[in-house]
Design a protein around this motif. Structure first.
Motif: not given
Length: 84
Positions: A24, A27, A30, A33-34, A39
């Motif tokens: 995260i 990554t 932005r 991002r999960r 993730t």
């Protein structure tokens, strides 16, 4: 000895969370991002369960040494404060 064992165990058990957290953080975009659960699922889909435990040995060693040092320092400080 107990601190080393406890630290190593904690390092092994939390490796999947650390792997997901690192993914995260790294990554760049932005918007891409999960969350943590997504993730973890993504890593598992890409690499299998083994992917969640990448870096487990160095992490276990690091946490084990840290646990041993912490518990050793704690016990030593108890002796200094309250005596033998």
């Amino acid at each position: 000895q107990a601190g080393c064992l406890a630290g190593s165990f904690a390092g092994v058990v939390t490796t999947p969370l650390d792997t997901a957290k690192t993914r995260i953080i790294l990554t760049e975009n932005r918007a891409d991002r999960r969350g943590l659960v997504e993730t973890v699922s993504l890593i598992r889909a890409e690499c299998g369960v083994q992917g969640l435990f990448k870096g487990m040995a160095p992490r276990a060693l690091h946490c084990g040494l840290g646990g041993a040092l912490w518990l050793g320092a704690f016990e030593w400080s108890k002796l200094l404060i309250w005596g033998a």
